[in-house]
Design an enzyme around this catalytic site. Structure first.
Site, PDB file in Angstrom:
ATOM      1  N   TRP A 193      57.888  31.234 -22.765  1.00 61.09           N
ATOM      2  CA  TRP A 193      57.782  31.599 -21.346  1.00 61.09           C
ATOM      3  C   TRP A 193      57.923  30.307 -20.530  1.00 61.09           C
ATOM      4  O   TRP A 193      57.241  29.326 -20.829  1.00 61.09           O
ATOM      5  CB  TRP A 193      56.410  32.242 -21.137  1.00 61.09           C
ATOM      6  CG  TRP A 193      56.124  32.735 -19.774  1.00 61.09           C
ATOM      7  CD1 TRP A 193      56.882  33.574 -19.003  1.00 61.09           C
ATOM      8  CD2 TRP A 193      54.942  32.442 -19.011  1.00 61.09           C
ATOM      9  NE1 TRP A 193      56.252  33.823 -17.814  1.00 61.09           N
ATOM     10  CE2 TRP A 193      55.060  33.137 -17.785  1.00 61.09           C
ATOM     11  CE3 TRP A 193      53.806  31.672 -19.233  1.00 61.09           C
ATOM     12  CZ2 TRP A 193      54.088  33.090 -16.796  1.00 61.09           C
ATOM     13  CZ3 TRP A 193      52.831  31.622 -18.251  1.00 61.09           C
ATOM     14  CH2 TRP A 193      52.978  32.321 -17.049  1.00 61.09           C
TER      15      TRP A 193
ATOM     16  N   ASP B 271      48.331  32.563 -26.209  1.00 55.77           N
ATOM     17  CA  ASP B 271      48.608  33.295 -24.975  1.00 55.77           C
ATOM     18  C   ASP B 271      48.680  34.782 -25.324  1.00 55.77           C
ATOM     19  O   ASP B 271      49.564  35.218 -26.063  1.00 55.77           O
ATOM     20  CB  ASP B 271      49.947  32.789 -24.397  1.00 55.77           C
ATOM     21  CG  ASP B 271      50.173  33.298 -22.979  1.00 55.77           C
ATOM     22  OD1 ASP B 271      49.521  34.286 -22.587  1.00 55.77           O
ATOM     23  OD2 ASP B 271      51.008  32.706 -22.265  1.00 55.77           O
TER      24      ASP B 271
ATOM     25  N   ALA C 146      49.207  38.041 -23.596  1.00 58.10           N
ATOM     26  CA  ALA C 146      49.595  38.684 -22.334  1.00 58.10           C
ATOM     27  C   ALA C 146      50.055  40.124 -22.536  1.00 58.10           C
ATOM     28  O   ALA C 146      50.231  40.850 -21.561  1.00 58.10           O
ATOM     29  CB  ALA C 146      50.705  37.877 -21.655  1.00 58.10           C
TER      30      ALA C 146
ATOM     31  N   LYS D  74      49.530  43.340 -17.980  1.00 51.57           N
ATOM     32  CA  LYS D  74      50.314  44.399 -18.618  1.00 51.57           C
ATOM     33  C   LYS D  74      49.400  45.401 -19.299  1.00 51.57           C
ATOM     34  O   LYS D  74      49.600  46.613 -19.195  1.00 51.57           O
ATOM     35  CB  LYS D  74      51.270  43.801 -19.655  1.00 51.57           C
ATOM     36  CG  LYS D  74      52.479  43.116 -19.058  1.00 51.57           C
ATOM     37  CD  LYS D  74      52.208  41.698 -18.665  1.00 51.57           C
ATOM     38  CE  LYS D  74      53.436  41.045 -18.064  1.00 51.57           C
ATOM     39  NZ  LYS D  74      53.159  39.691 -17.586  1.00 51.57           N
TER      40      LYS D  74
HETATM   41  C1  LMR Z   1      57.428  37.558 -17.374  1.00 46.05           C
HETATM   42  O1  LMR Z   1      57.586  36.711 -18.263  1.00 46.05           O
HETATM   43  O2  LMR Z   1      58.361  38.149 -16.826  1.00 46.05           O
HETATM   44  C2  LMR Z   1      56.021  37.904 -16.948  1.00 46.05           C
HETATM   45  O3  LMR Z   1      55.097  37.247 -17.758  1.00 46.05           O
HETATM   46  C3  LMR Z   1      55.772  37.690 -15.517  1.00 46.05           C
HETATM   47  C4  LMR Z   1      55.714  36.247 -15.136  1.00 46.05           C
HETATM   48  O4  LMR Z   1      54.742  35.857 -14.467  1.00 46.05           O
HETATM   49  O5  LMR Z   1      56.635  35.502 -15.464  1.00 46.05           O
END
Ligand code: LMR
Length: 391
Positions: free
Chosen positions: A127, A208, A210, A243
């Site tokens: 990410w 992490d 999420a 989420k």
């Molecule tokens: C994403 O990766 O699209 C989500 O985790 C939202 C974000 O904050 O980037």
């Protein structure tokens, strides 16, 4: 003062959200930012969330501040959901944060306080905000191998070999489940091997979390991080409610620190909260607490989350089937096998722009597609568009 600032490019996901909003075409398709959409293309408020909010509206009689660490009942509930019985509660220092990003930021702030010279090992790819936050804090970064673009799976031998280079002053970012952006997750044996390496090198894992519940179910998705929690002396977990509870804009999150020095670590995290934004947001956290502590609400939340996961998995299969039928090839079967919201299409940046310009289909520049943003009705159009750009 302010005229000295230089322009900043937005993060690639945020930039894409802005470009999508600015696109006047009524039939544009947003497969960028990671949000779940139902068959009508809406991101719903979960039933249990509505019920908890309704109850809160009736019964809440004050908006006075909560404690600097957040509501203890929330921290207890989120610790239980995440860690189960893996560690005794007195080894956990937890504070509430604004969403999972707040937790990642606080985790790296904490690391910097403890070891300003710490290196942050980040999976390649990851990410984008992981590297952005570590960079902003001035922490040294290193990539470790994670994804094998050829097999479209985890490069476990490469990952383990790179993690051998870590030491006691290092942090290793791991995705608990539904790896963002690849959708390729560690197998149980890989988690055990990672635990073994980190135990030996002394590096600190920052997990992490999420997408709990979007991979293989809540318990299965937490199994890897629980294995680390049982095996390692210290660990940080960044938990997001965005989420898992569909609470995106409410910014419900927490950081859990597993350590023998829980009281001191909690004090440090409290101070970081205080200096960053004082009291963490409470509304989303309170909704999560109500859901997790009320048997009927919890059951309903679990059902709805299971249904959302099953639907995303079905959309993955349907898209892979449609692409197989239209292309006469199996080269998209990884879409059905991977887990969570995202997969990498293997598209070049030029193909990603053609997809956007010619077809109004928005995916992130690295070719990350949010499959949870698809709807059943869009599948034929999206698969034709993917083949048209040469995938
Ligand atoms: C994403 O990766 O699209 C989500 O985790 C939202 C974000 O904050 O980037």
């Amino acid at each position: 003062m302010l005229s000295r600032l230089s322009p900043q490019a937005p993060d690639k996901i945020i930039g894409l959200m802005q470009a999508f909003r600015a696109d006047p075409r009524p039939d544009k398709i947003d497969l960028g930012v990671g949000v779940y959409r139902d068959a009508e293309g809406r991101t719903p408020v979960m039933r249990a969330v509505k019920a908890a909010e309704e109850r809160l509206w009736r019964l809440q009689d004050s908006k006075g501040y909560v404690g600097i660490e957040g509501d203890p009942a929330f921290l207890h509930a989120i610790g239980d959901l995440t860690l189960g019985e893996a560690v005794p509660p007195d080894r956990v220092a937890a504070v509430a944060t604004p969403g999972g990003t707040g937790a990642v930021r606080l985790a790296l702030d904490l690391v910097r306080l403890a070891r300003p010279d710490a290196r942050v090992f980040i999976p390649d790819p990851s990410w984008p905000n992981h590297a952005a936050i570590a960079g902003f804090l001035g922490l040294e970064q290193a990539d470790y191998r994670y994804y094998d673009a050829q097999s479209r799976g985890v490069d476990a031998p490469g990952m383990l070999a790179d993690l051998e280079r870590t030491g006691p002053g290092d942090v290793v970012i791991l995705h608990a489940c539904c790896h963002n952006p690849t959708g390729a997750d560690l197998a149980t044996g890989d988690w055990a091997a990672v635990a073994e390496v980190l135990n030996r090198t002394g590096a600190l894992p920052l997990v992490d979390l999420a997408y709990l519940g979007f991979g293989n179910g809540v318990e299965a998705d937490a199994a890897g991080l629980r294995l680390l929690a049982r095996t390692l002396p210290e660990m940080l977990v960044a938990v997001s409610g965005s989420k898992t509870f569909g609470l995106y804009r409410e910014r419900a999150g927490a950081i859990l620190a597993l350590t023998e020095t829980a009281a001191t670590v909690r004090g440090n995290l409290s101070n970081l909260n205080r200096q960053t934004y004082a009291f963490p947001p409470d509304h989303g956290a309170r909704v999560v607490t109500d859901i997790l502590t009320d048997a009927a609400l919890r059951r309903d939340w679990q059902h709805e989350l299971d249904a959302m996961r099953d639907r995303v998995q079905r959309l993955r299969r349907d898209l892979a089937d449609s692409l197989r039928a239209k292309s006469g090839s199996d080269r998209f079967c990884h879409l059905a096998e991977q887990r969570g919201m995202f997969s990498l299409l293997g598209a070049t940046p030029e193909q990603v722009s053609t997809l956007r310009e010619r077809h109004g289909v928005y995916v992130v520049g690295d070719g990350r597609m949010n499959l949870a943003g698809l709807t059943e009705a869009l599948i034929p159009r999206v698969s034709e568009a993917l083949l048209d750009i040469g995938l």
